[in-house]
Design a protein around this motif. Structure first.
Motif, PDB file in Angstrom:
ATOM      1  N   ALA A 109      43.565  57.764  35.255  1.00  0.00           N
ATOM      2  CA  ALA A 109      42.678  57.410  35.986  1.00  0.00           C
ATOM      3  C   ALA A 109      42.980  55.885  35.951  1.00  0.00           C
ATOM      4  N   GLY A 110      42.421  55.180  36.925  1.00  0.00           N
ATOM      5  CA  GLY A 110      42.470  53.690  37.149  1.00  0.00           C
ATOM      6  C   GLY A 110      42.055  52.952  35.852  1.00  0.00           C
ATOM      7  N   ARG A 111      42.774  51.934  35.280  1.00  0.00           N
ATOM      8  CA  ARG A 111      42.426  51.189  34.043  1.00  0.00           C
ATOM      9  C   ARG A 111      43.045  49.737  34.409  1.00  0.00           C
ATOM     10  N   ILE A 112      42.078  48.884  33.776  1.00  0.00           N
ATOM     11  CA  ILE A 112      42.322  47.434  33.960  1.00  0.00           C
ATOM     12  C   ILE A 112      42.017  46.789  32.361  1.00  0.00           C
ATOM     13  N   GLU A 113      43.153  46.510  31.490  1.00  0.00           N
ATOM     14  CA  GLU A 113      42.910  46.386  30.158  1.00  0.00           C
ATOM     15  C   GLU A 113      43.690  44.945  29.840  1.00  0.00           C
ATOM     16  N   LEU A 114      42.998  44.489  29.294  1.00  0.00           N
ATOM     17  CA  LEU A 114      43.230  43.058  28.597  1.00  0.00           C
ATOM     18  C   LEU A 114      44.095  43.322  27.405  1.00  0.00           C
ATOM     19  N   GLN A 115      45.457  42.772  27.334  1.00  0.00           N
ATOM     20  CA  GLN A 115      46.258  42.957  26.289  1.00  0.00           C
ATOM     21  C   GLN A 115      46.360  41.883  25.108  1.00  0.00           C
ATOM     22  N   GLU A 116      45.628  40.671  25.152  1.00  0.00           N
ATOM     23  CA  GLU A 116      45.633  39.790  24.104  1.00  0.00           C
ATOM     24  C   GLU A 116      44.043  39.671  23.440  1.00  0.00           C
ATOM     25  N   ASN A 117      43.923  39.232  22.475  1.00  0.00           N
ATOM     26  CA  ASN A 117      42.755  39.105  21.821  1.00  0.00           C
ATOM     27  C   ASN A 117      42.201  37.827  21.175  1.00  0.00           C
ATOM     28  N   ASP A 118      42.919  36.476  21.635  1.00  0.00           N
ATOM     29  CA  ASP A 118      42.780  35.165  21.244  1.00  0.00           C
ATOM     30  C   ASP A 118      41.699  34.629  21.886  1.00  0.00           C
ATOM     31  N   LEU A 119      40.774  35.130  22.675  1.00  0.00           N
ATOM     32  CA  LEU A 119      39.692  34.446  23.297  1.00  0.00           C
ATOM     33  C   LEU A 119      38.426  35.337  22.530  1.00  0.00           C
ATOM     34  N   GLU A 120      37.503  34.356  22.202  1.00  0.00           N
ATOM     35  CA  GLU A 120      36.239  34.856  21.757  1.00  0.00           C
ATOM     36  C   GLU A 120      35.113  35.035  22.749  1.00  0.00           C
ATOM     37  N   PHE A 121      35.063  36.181  23.506  1.00  0.00           N
ATOM     38  CA  PHE A 121      34.113  36.490  24.514  1.00  0.00           C
ATOM     39  C   PHE A 121      33.414  37.529  24.283  1.00  0.00           C
ATOM     40  N   ASN A 122      31.947  37.515  24.772  1.00  0.00           N
ATOM     41  CA  ASN A 122      31.189  38.839  24.538  1.00  0.00           C
ATOM     42  C   ASN A 122      30.657  39.354  25.929  1.00  0.00           C
ATOM     43  N   MET A 123      31.124  38.925  27.118  1.00  0.00           N
ATOM     44  CA  MET A 123      30.331  39.254  28.304  1.00  0.00           C
ATOM     45  C   MET A 123      31.672  39.274  29.319  1.00  0.00           C
ATOM     46  N   ILE A 124      31.526  39.945  30.376  1.00  0.00           N
ATOM     47  CA  ILE A 124      32.447  39.926  31.369  1.00  0.00           C
ATOM     48  C   ILE A 124      31.603  40.021  32.675  1.00  0.00           C
ATOM     49  N   GLU A 125      32.371  39.383  33.894  1.00  0.00           N
ATOM     50  CA  GLU A 125      31.814  39.231  34.943  1.00  0.00           C
ATOM     51  C   GLU A 125      32.804  39.611  36.004  1.00  0.00           C
ATOM     52  N   PHE A 126      32.370  40.481  37.190  1.00  0.00           N
ATOM     53  CA  PHE A 126      33.358  40.788  38.304  1.00  0.00           C
ATOM     54  C   PHE A 126      32.468  40.991  39.607  1.00  0.00           C
ATOM     55  N   ASP A 127      33.376  40.983  40.526  1.00  0.00           N
ATOM     56  CA  ASP A 127      32.806  41.484  42.065  1.00  0.00           C
ATOM     57  C   ASP A 127      33.441  42.953  42.266  1.00  0.00           C
ATOM     58  N   CYS A 128      32.797  43.797  42.689  1.00  0.00           N
ATOM     59  CA  CYS A 128      33.084  45.036  42.783  1.00  0.00           C
ATOM     60  C   CYS A 128      32.648  45.693  44.158  1.00  0.00           C
ATOM     61  N   ALA A 129      33.418  46.583  44.976  1.00  0.00           N
ATOM     62  CA  ALA A 129      32.817  47.216  46.047  1.00  0.00           C
ATOM     63  C   ALA A 129      33.932  48.579  46.323  1.00  0.00           C
ATOM     64  N   ILE A 130      33.218  49.341  47.207  1.00  0.00           N
ATOM     65  CA  ILE A 130      34.017  50.547  47.664  1.00  0.00           C
ATOM     66  C   ILE A 130      35.375  50.054  48.425  1.00  0.00           C
ATOM     67  N   TYR A 131      36.534  50.664  48.133  1.00  0.00           N
ATOM     68  CA  TYR A 131      37.682  50.211  49.058  1.00  0.00           C
ATOM     69  C   TYR A 131      37.657  51.122  50.516  1.00  0.00           C
ATOM     70  N   GLY A 132      37.523  50.218  51.589  1.00  0.00           N
ATOM     71  CA  GLY A 132      37.457  50.713  52.910  1.00  0.00           C
ATOM     72  C   GLY A 132      36.276  51.481  53.230  1.00  0.00           C
ATOM     73  N   THR A 133      36.530  52.836  53.492  1.00  0.00           N
ATOM     74  CA  THR A 133      35.513  53.801  53.790  1.00  0.00           C
ATOM     75  C   THR A 133      35.411  54.859  52.609  1.00  0.00           C
ATOM     76  N   ASN A 134      36.068  54.743  51.715  1.00  0.00           N
ATOM     77  CA  ASN A 134      35.948  55.817  50.635  1.00  0.00           C
ATOM     78  C   ASN A 134      34.575  56.165  50.332  1.00  0.00           C
ATOM     79  N   ALA A 135      34.407  57.215  49.618  1.00  0.00           N
ATOM     80  CA  ALA A 135      32.967  57.909  49.436  1.00  0.00           C
ATOM     81  C   ALA A 135      32.544  57.170  48.399  1.00  0.00           C
ATOM     82  N   LYS A 136      31.157  57.197  48.237  1.00  0.00           N
ATOM     83  CA  LYS A 136      30.287  56.507  47.230  1.00  0.00           C
ATOM     84  C   LYS A 136      30.489  57.349  46.007  1.00  0.00           C
ATOM     85  N   GLY A 137      29.831  56.832  44.790  1.00  0.00           N
ATOM     86  CA  GLY A 137      29.922  57.605  43.733  1.00  0.00           C
ATOM     87  C   GLY A 137      31.134  57.453  42.603  1.00  0.00           C
TER      88      GLY A 137
END
Length: 695
Positions: free
Chosen positions: A600-628
């Motif tokens: 299944a789809g996976r977006i994974e950071l390969q580095e660990n030199d940043l000290e962060f504790n939160m992520i933010e992103f924009d997201c929506a359904i592609y085209g008219t694919n189903a909800k859920g």
């Protein structure tokens, strides 16, 4: 890389006045001040309202009051529709409605249940690669003042069949959006069909406009056989002369065309887009009709009607009961194509979740699950509303008797279905008030994350299309006013739990929603890295960046972002920029579910030199694919050797980009992964991914 997933379980300190805890054989038991255990009084179940076949989702149960034993046993009301594990993971097995049941292990008389709709597998529509054009009788001429129907087939047949028609010289011939060419002046002309979803795929059909083209001698032609009309061997464009009484006609279109069914005895025919100005149709009258055969993905129809005269004497038709026949067999139902038939003693198994456009209803007839089809284009607005109201008043498990038109349709292999065109043609048992409340509750949706630009949530107290249903809201925080939906944003981001109590008469059920409310103090948020795809390579012919143009490409690694580029692993994920991708700039990531979680789809950071504790992103359904589609999050603090799943997850139901934030509960030597839960090919877009340190 093989990853071991661990469940992150937060340690909760129990600070209960008047209570104490004791340990027995390694387990913690909360007791009252008198020494007895706290007795459970209620159970609340959380989980999605719908799930596709072969998809899985995790349900959770909260036992109240606080301190009561939380252990429950899980069950489903129908294991042919869904199964559930001891940990609450539900897997869709077959289409239909099912109840998820949680029972207290210390009080077996205490249980709760929520309804779950199991929807069909999501079929991913392939891109068009080629278009074929044919004409009636393979003609390449059309007369001045005459018409010629062109039919386009997009390959592969599973691709969108929508095409755009154009003429190279409109002074010689024009073509409408159905492929009907009208001759205007003598001379050659090219008619082009272009895929509506992929403009580079097109086909040219060359025609000659002549003074007079030879037509059919309809008057002296013998009547065609119904067996030829339903045969799969009959070629498109074959002239047909038939007769019958008009059993049903759809409303006349804005273009002045009409679709109708005509039947003689038990033999029916479907007439598609007849010119109602030239040949007006009256329901109940008998006619002789001359036109051309077309098999449109299993639906037999007559098009381009050229001959239409009253028939004397008047003809009659009869409705055949097919309840005891093999409704799923194309061969057995072929003789009933385009004919009104009757099905008795069916049982509703699946109802739609939306009644705003064409939909299917599944019914069981004996051991066969059969499809009823309701299409608003075949009826008036009032008739569509009347049919909707009858289905909305019933529930899965209700008995139904129905009369409709037998048809077949389907890209690839067609399937039989019964078209319902009148609300008076069926009767179904009315659902109980408890069923009505549960079905209505399953349709509720609440914003998962509330940015500071949003100051009011839509918390409906009634539900459209669910008459008599009311919703009462409760909030565990003053941040969200449950009465008005007003949001008072705190300084720092907080989670709020909303509880919806849905009622219909004596029926009642609840659903809970976890809502993340953004804080107003943005000064405590330091953006360390932005992954917005704007530094990706140029696009290919499909609009996808050459950096990652396909779901599987090279080693799936990309190095992008700013102020410093970082390496990201994009599994089953591409960088897309077509018209169906939801994005704020040139590109967005398009990630896809898969039946196997490891694919299944996976977006994974390969580095660990940043000290962060939160992520933010924009997201929506592609085209008219189903909800859920469920979006999950994992973190690693050992260079990606092991990954820990964060409890927070989102079910993506929005078709426009929304902003999401997730706390990771760790910041040292951290990597993060966004991954979609295993499913059947649904796709979502993710854009403007940011790594943030919250002070």
């Amino acid at each position: 890389m093989k990853r071991r997933r661990l469940l992150l379980i937060p340690l909760v300190a129990l600070l209960l006045s008047g209570c104490k805890t004791s340990s027995s054989e390694g387990s913690v038991v909360t007791t009252t001040s008198s020494g007895g255990p706290i007795a459970p009084t209620s159970i609340t179940i959380s989980g999605p309202s719908s799930l596709a076949v072969d998809e899985s989702a995790l349900f959770s149960a909260t036992v109240k009051p606080e301190g009561a034993p939380q252990s429950v046993t899980w069950a489903t009301s129908d294991t042919t529709k869904a199964t559930i594990t001891d940990s609450g993971e539900v897997t869709g097995i077959g289409e239909g409605n099912v109840f998820i049941i949680a029972t207290s292990t210390v009080n077996v008389d205490l249980s709760a249940q929520v309804s779950l709709a199991i929807t069909p597998k999501v079929i991913v529509t392939p891109d068009p690669t080629e278009i074929l054009i044919n004409s009636v009788d393979d003609l390449t001429i059309v007369s001045v003042g005459g018409t010629l129907k062109l039919n386009a087939t997009v390959l592969p047949v599973e691709a969108s069949q929508e095409v755009l028609w154009s003429s190279s010289d409109t002074s010689k011939a024009e073509v409408d959006n159905t492929g009907l060419v009208s001759g205007i002046a003598v001379g050659p002309v090219d008619i082009t069909a272009t895929s509506a979803v992929k403009g580079t795929v097109k086909k040219v059909f060359s025609l000659e406009v002549v003074e007079d083209a030879v037509g059919q001698n309809w008057e002296n032609m013998d009547y065609s056989l119904h067996s030829d009309f339903v045969s799969t061997a009959t070629e498109n464009g074959t002239p047909f002369k038939i007769r019958g009484v008009v059993t049903y006609a759809a409303p006349v279109s804005a273009e002045g065309t009409v679709e109708y069914f005509i039947q003689n005895g038990a033999e029916g025919y479907y007439i598609y887009k007849q010119d109602n100005n030239a040949f007006p149709v009256t329901v109940g009258e008998s006619y002789t009709v001359g036109g051309y055969f077309k098999n449109y993905f299993g639906t037999r129809e007559l098009v381009d009607v050229e001959y239409f005269v009253p028939h004397t004497p008047a003809l009659t038709y009869n409705i055949v009961d097919v309840s005891d026949k093999n409704l799923l067999s194309l061969d057995d139902m072929a003789t009933h194509q385009a004919s009104f038939v009757e099905i008795k003693a069916g049982v509703i198994s699946v109802l739609p979740t939306s009644y705003t456009k064409a939909y299917n209803v599944k019914i069981m007839v004996g051991d066969q699950e059969f499809t009823l089809r309701v299409d608003p284009t075949l009826m008036t607005v009032d008739e569509f509303a009347a049919i909707n109201a009858k289905f909305q008043a019933t529930a899965p498990g209700s008995a139904i008797d129905v009369v409709g038109v037998m048809c077949a349709f389907g890209y690839g292999k067609p399937a039989n279905q019964l078209k319902i065109v009148r609300s008076t043609d069926f009767g179904a048992a009315v659902m109980t008030e408890q069923q009505a409340a549960q079905i209505a509750a399953a349709t509720l949706e609440v914003l998962d994350c509330v940015p500071t630009t949003v100051t009011t949530l839509n918390l409906p107290t009634t539900l459209e299309n669910y008459e008599g249903v009311t919703v009462e809201w409760a909030s565990d925080s003053a941040i969200i006013n449950a009465s008005t939906g007003a949001v008072t944003h705190p300084d720092i981001m907080e989670d709020v739990t909303l509880t919806a109590t849905v009622k219909k008469g004596a029926g009642q059920t609840t659903r809970t929603f976890l809502v993340t409310v953004f804080g107003t103090d943005e000064s405590i948020l330091e953006i360390l890295h932005t992954f917005d795809l704007e530094d990706a390579d140029s696009a290919n012919g499909y609009g996808n960046s050459l950096t990652k143009p396909t779901y599987t490409h090279n080693d799936d690694m990309v190095t992008l972002g700013h102020p410093t580029q970082k390496q990201w692993y994009l599994r089953n994920t591409l960088i897309g920029g077509d018209k169906r991708d939801k994005r704020t700039g040139t590109y967005a990531m398009r990630t896809q579910t898969n039946a196997a979680q490891d694919n299944a789809g996976r977006i994974e950071l390969q580095e660990n030199d940043l000290e962060f504790n939160m992520i933010e992103f924009d997201c929506a359904i592609y085209g008219t694919n189903a909800k859920g589609t469920v979006l999950m999050f994992e973190v690693s603090t050992d260079d990606g050797a092991t990954w820990i799943k964060i409890e927070r997850e989102f079910t993506i139901n929005n078709f426009e980009l929304q902003k999401y934030r997730v706390r990771l509960d760790t910041s040292s030597n951290v990597r993060v992964a966004l991954c979609v839960k295993a499913g059947t090919g649904n796709r979502i877009n993710i854009d403007n991914l940011k790594l943030i340190n919250e002070a």
